[in-house]
Motif scaffolding. Structure first.
Motif, PDB file in Angstrom:
ATOM      1  N   ALA A 126      -5.407  -8.257  -1.939  1.00  0.00           N
ATOM      2  CA  ALA A 126      -4.239  -7.353  -1.951  1.00  0.00           C
ATOM      3  C   ALA A 126      -4.594  -6.035  -1.916  1.00  0.00           C
ATOM      4  CB  ALA A 126      -3.434  -7.818  -3.214  1.00  0.00           C
ATOM      5  N   ALA A 127      -5.826  -5.595  -2.148  1.00  0.00           N
ATOM      6  CA  ALA A 127      -6.152  -4.199  -2.278  1.00  0.00           C
ATOM      7  C   ALA A 127      -6.420  -3.939  -0.847  1.00  0.00           C
ATOM      8  CB  ALA A 127      -7.533  -4.158  -2.880  1.00  0.00           C
ATOM      9  N   ALA A 128      -6.265  -4.723   0.282  1.00  0.00           N
ATOM     10  CA  ALA A 128      -6.357  -4.319   1.520  1.00  0.00           C
ATOM     11  C   ALA A 128      -5.219  -3.712   2.372  1.00  0.00           C
ATOM     12  CB  ALA A 128      -7.213  -5.537   2.484  1.00  0.00           C
ATOM     13  N   LEU A 129      -4.145  -3.899   1.718  1.00  0.00           N
ATOM     14  CA  LEU A 129      -3.073  -3.573   2.099  1.00  0.00           C
ATOM     15  C   LEU A 129      -2.622  -2.258   2.785  1.00  0.00           C
ATOM     16  CD1 LEU A 129      -0.989  -1.299   0.304  1.00  0.00           C
ATOM     17  CD2 LEU A 129      -0.768  -3.185  -1.188  1.00  0.00           C
ATOM     18  N   GLU A 130      -1.711  -2.196   4.011  1.00  0.00           N
ATOM     19  CA  GLU A 130      -1.841  -1.201   4.766  1.00  0.00           C
ATOM     20  C   GLU A 130      -0.507  -0.459   5.004  1.00  0.00           C
ATOM     21  OE1 GLU A 130      -3.315  -2.892   8.487  1.00  0.00           O
ATOM     22  OE2 GLU A 130      -5.332  -2.935   8.003  1.00  0.00           O
ATOM     23  N   LEU A 131       0.494  -0.895   4.469  1.00  0.00           N
ATOM     24  CA  LEU A 131       2.051  -0.217   4.340  1.00  0.00           C
ATOM     25  C   LEU A 131       1.549   1.197   3.937  1.00  0.00           C
ATOM     26  CD1 LEU A 131       4.983  -0.423   4.659  1.00  0.00           C
ATOM     27  CD2 LEU A 131       4.985  -0.886   2.131  1.00  0.00           C
ATOM     28  N   ARG A 132       2.109   2.182   4.530  1.00  0.00           N
ATOM     29  CA  ARG A 132       1.424   3.722   4.264  1.00  0.00           C
ATOM     30  C   ARG A 132       2.633   4.114   3.844  1.00  0.00           C
ATOM     31  NH1 ARG A 132       0.975   2.491   9.738  1.00  0.00           N
ATOM     32  NH2 ARG A 132       2.480   4.390  10.388  1.00  0.00           N
ATOM     33  N   ALA A 133       2.229   4.902   2.803  1.00  0.00           N
ATOM     34  CA  ALA A 133       3.235   6.058   2.217  1.00  0.00           C
ATOM     35  C   ALA A 133       2.733   7.226   2.692  1.00  0.00           C
ATOM     36  CB  ALA A 133       3.441   5.698   0.622  1.00  0.00           C
ATOM     37  N   ARG A 188       0.091   2.168   0.426  1.00  0.00           N
ATOM     38  CA  ARG A 188      -0.921   2.983   0.308  1.00  0.00           C
ATOM     39  C   ARG A 188      -0.610   4.385   0.605  1.00  0.00           C
ATOM     40  NH1 ARG A 188      -5.633   2.009  -0.294  1.00  0.00           N
ATOM     41  NH2 ARG A 188      -5.530  -0.164   0.028  1.00  0.00           N
ATOM     42  N   THR A 189      -0.952   5.063  -0.769  1.00  0.00           N
ATOM     43  CA  THR A 189      -0.787   6.510  -0.754  1.00  0.00           C
ATOM     44  C   THR A 189      -2.192   7.306  -0.629  1.00  0.00           C
ATOM     45  OG1 THR A 189      -0.630   6.043  -2.974  1.00  0.00           O
ATOM     46  CG2 THR A 189       1.276   6.935  -1.876  1.00  0.00           C
ATOM     47  N   ALA A 190      -3.184   6.721  -0.623  1.00  0.00           N
ATOM     48  CA  ALA A 190      -4.407   7.361  -0.474  1.00  0.00           C
ATOM     49  C   ALA A 190      -5.326   6.361   0.640  1.00  0.00           C
ATOM     50  CB  ALA A 190      -5.277   7.225  -1.954  1.00  0.00           C
ATOM     51  N   PRO A 191      -5.476   6.726   1.616  1.00  0.00           N
ATOM     52  CA  PRO A 191      -6.351   6.030   2.806  1.00  0.00           C
ATOM     53  C   PRO A 191      -7.647   5.853   2.288  1.00  0.00           C
ATOM     54  CG  PRO A 191      -4.676   7.355   3.896  1.00  0.00           C
ATOM     55  CD  PRO A 191      -4.770   8.089   2.243  1.00  0.00           C
ATOM     56  N   GLY A 192      -8.044   4.783   2.449  1.00  0.00           N
ATOM     57  CA  GLY A 192      -9.628   4.503   2.243  1.00  0.00           C
ATOM     58  C   GLY A 192     -10.141   4.203   0.697  1.00  0.00           C
ATOM     59  N   ALA A 193      -8.958   4.431  -0.101  1.00  0.00           N
ATOM     60  CA  ALA A 193      -9.409   4.349  -1.551  1.00  0.00           C
ATOM     61  C   ALA A 193      -9.356   2.836  -2.016  1.00  0.00           C
ATOM     62  CB  ALA A 193      -8.374   5.139  -2.167  1.00  0.00           C
ATOM     63  N   ALA A 195      -8.149  -0.236  -3.815  1.00  0.00           N
ATOM     64  CA  ALA A 195      -7.165  -0.694  -5.032  1.00  0.00           C
ATOM     65  C   ALA A 195      -6.733   0.762  -5.683  1.00  0.00           C
ATOM     66  CB  ALA A 195      -7.846  -1.581  -5.976  1.00  0.00           C
ATOM     67  N   ARG A 196      -7.474   1.615  -5.868  1.00  0.00           N
ATOM     68  CA  ARG A 196      -7.146   2.892  -6.372  1.00  0.00           C
ATOM     69  C   ARG A 196      -6.276   3.668  -5.534  1.00  0.00           C
ATOM     70  NH1 ARG A 196     -12.952   5.027  -8.951  1.00  0.00           N
ATOM     71  NH2 ARG A 196     -13.384   2.919 -10.147  1.00  0.00           N
ATOM     72  N   GLY A 197      -5.778   3.603  -4.362  1.00  0.00           N
ATOM     73  CA  GLY A 197      -5.003   4.382  -3.582  1.00  0.00           C
ATOM     74  C   GLY A 197      -3.661   3.561  -3.445  1.00  0.00           C
ATOM     75  N   ARG A 244      -1.795   4.564  -8.574  1.00  0.00           N
ATOM     76  CA  ARG A 244      -2.004   3.587  -9.821  1.00  0.00           C
ATOM     77  C   ARG A 244      -1.367   2.283  -9.513  1.00  0.00           C
ATOM     78  NH1 ARG A 244      -5.687   6.502  -9.397  1.00  0.00           N
ATOM     79  NH2 ARG A 244      -6.727   7.769 -11.041  1.00  0.00           N
ATOM     80  N   GLY A 245      -0.809   2.002  -8.572  1.00  0.00           N
ATOM     81  CA  GLY A 245       0.333   0.986  -8.402  1.00  0.00           C
ATOM     82  C   GLY A 245      -0.509  -0.310  -8.049  1.00  0.00           C
ATOM     83  N   PHE A 246      -1.585  -0.499  -8.022  1.00  0.00           N
ATOM     84  CA  PHE A 246      -2.424  -1.825  -8.177  1.00  0.00           C
ATOM     85  C   PHE A 246      -2.423  -2.412  -9.655  1.00  0.00           C
ATOM     86  CE2 PHE A 246      -5.954  -4.731  -7.661  1.00  0.00           C
ATOM     87  CZ  PHE A 246      -5.673  -5.350  -6.496  1.00  0.00           C
ATOM     88  N   ARG A 247      -2.564  -1.638 -10.582  1.00  0.00           N
ATOM     89  CA  ARG A 247      -2.464  -1.998 -12.108  1.00  0.00           C
ATOM     90  C   ARG A 247      -1.180  -2.612 -12.290  1.00  0.00           C
ATOM     91  NH1 ARG A 247      -4.428   3.118 -15.613  1.00  0.00           N
ATOM     92  NH2 ARG A 247      -5.899   2.876 -14.007  1.00  0.00           N
TER      93      ARG A 247
END
Length: 399
Positions: A126-133, A188-193, A195-197, A244-247
């Motif tokens: 799930a941390a590999a999601l690519e939907l871009r914000a 994803r709001t922070a590319p390359g981050a 789960a933290r992005g 912080r959406g992954f949490r």
């Protein structure tokens, strides 16, 4: 009350739920259109007060509801669970305005919720999601004294960071899509981050650029794909905090994973009870089917595994309600054991029933299609094993 026994009031409530599921929910489920949201069924769950309990009960109560409903009406169980999965992030992380707008409608069954995490390339990971914000920059147009054409826009981010984004990409295998009224969307709001992005957004279904289509699945649940074509969202749509959406996602899954196990236990118990009745009444080889040792031992094994799974589900749910530190591992164990057990029990039940269980419309034919998916969704069995191992080694290193 321990994790290993239920109070008389809880047992009575479970019996009441099984009766309600059989008498009031099953007829509505039968009238539904396969592959589509059954709004009449959801509304009845609301009128019975079951949807409202999603926001007032703990994990154990959620498990008791899901197991009891699954025993008599898997469609009702699934409808309830999907409302909870889609709306829990709003309940747990939403603003006062978000909660006031949506939760009463979820509770009474007039608004359909959905949890939009999975993507074509990001299911178990799930941390590999690519939907871009993507931040939407502000255009500042200058036209001195109102004369002549406006100057070219000067694009600049808001001083305190972007307050608006555009969602672009795809979600897939989303329950209640594309018919939900709102979606909890992870982007994803922070590319390359990693789960933290990731940020969680509450996205109403009528936002421009949001479209979807249904998917034809093995078990005809309302499941679909969503396309996001520069869908606008703002800071008012954020659930929790930016990046912080992954949490938010993991907190929701830690609550619902044991209850997926409860769903599986309900199906296993239904298959076991059907097998007991069938083998006790079926004539075979000069006696009853149950008189054959191979059959009776098989039934005993089915019962043993079902009860073991139930106990682990209750233990994981109780740990969640007690805010224990090992909830992720316990939730993973409960989900893994219960879903694998249900697959075994339903398959064994089909074998003992013979060809009649393969006929369209037979209870076991229905359960055989229903039981396969829980081993995949909300984290496949292999993912649960990874979570369990990670928790074990982390505990060992902390000693």
């Amino acid at each position: 009350m321990t994790a290993f026994s239920l109070e008389p009031a809880q047992l009575a409530w479970c019996a009441e739920l099984r009766t309600l599921a059989a008498q009031r929910l099953r007829p509505l489920a039968d009238k539904g259109e396969p592959g589509h949201v059954n709004r009449a069924l959801v509304a009845e769950l609301g009128s019975l007060g079951l949807l409202g309990r999603l926001f007032t009960s703990g994990a154990l109560d959620l498990c008791l509801m899901r197991e009891s409903l699954a025993y008599a009406c898997t469609e009702a169980e699934t409808a309830l669970a999907l409302q909870g999965l889609g709306a829990h992030p709003v309940h747990a992380h939403g603003t006062q305005e978000q909660r006031a707008r949506w939760l009463p409608r979820v509770a009474d069954g007039t608004a359909i919720a959905a949890f939009a995490l999975s993507e074509p390339g990001a299911g178990s990971d799930a941390a590999a999601l690519e939907l871009r914000a993507e931040p939407e920059l502000r255009a500042e147009r200058e036209s001195p004294q109102g004369e002549g054409p406006p100057a070219a826009p000067a694009l600049a981010a808001a001083p305190d960071g972007p307050a608006r984004w555009r969602l672009t990409g795809e979600k897939c295998w989303i329950s209640n899509a594309p018919e939900a009224d709102f979606y909890t969307v992870f982007a994803r709001t922070a590319p390359g981050a990693g789960a933290r992005g990731v940020t969680a957004f509450l996205v109403p279904a009528d936002r421009p650029g949001l479209t979807g289509r249904g998917l034809d699945m093995l078990s005809p649940h309302p499941i679909g794909a969503l396309d996001f074509d520069a869908v606008p969202v703002t800071a008012d749509d954020v659930l929790g905090a930016v990046d912080r959406g992954f949490r938010v996602a993991m907190g929701t899954l830690n609550l619902f994973r044991p209850s997926v196990g409860a769903f599986a236990v309900g199906m296993a118990q239904a298959a076991l009870d059907a097998t007991l009745a069938h083998t006790a009444g079926r004539d075979a080889f000069g006696g009853k089917l149950r008189d054959l040792q191979a059959v009776s031992h098989q039934v005993a094994e089915m019962a043993l595994r079902t009860e073991a799974a139930r106990l682990m589900v209750h233990a994981a749910a109780s740990a969640h309600d007690a805010d224990a530190p090992d909830v992720p591992g316990r939730s993973a164990m409960a989900k893994l054991l219960a879903t694998e057990t249900a697959q075994y029990v339903v398959d064994a039940a089909v074998q003992l029933h013979g060809a009649r269980a393969l006929q369209r419309g037979h209870l076991l034919e229905h359960l055989y299609r229903e039981v396969r998916a829980p081993r995949i969704y909300e984290g496949a069995s292999e993912v649960q094993r990874g979570i369990i191992a990670k928790e074990l080694y982390a505990r060992q290193e902390a000693r």
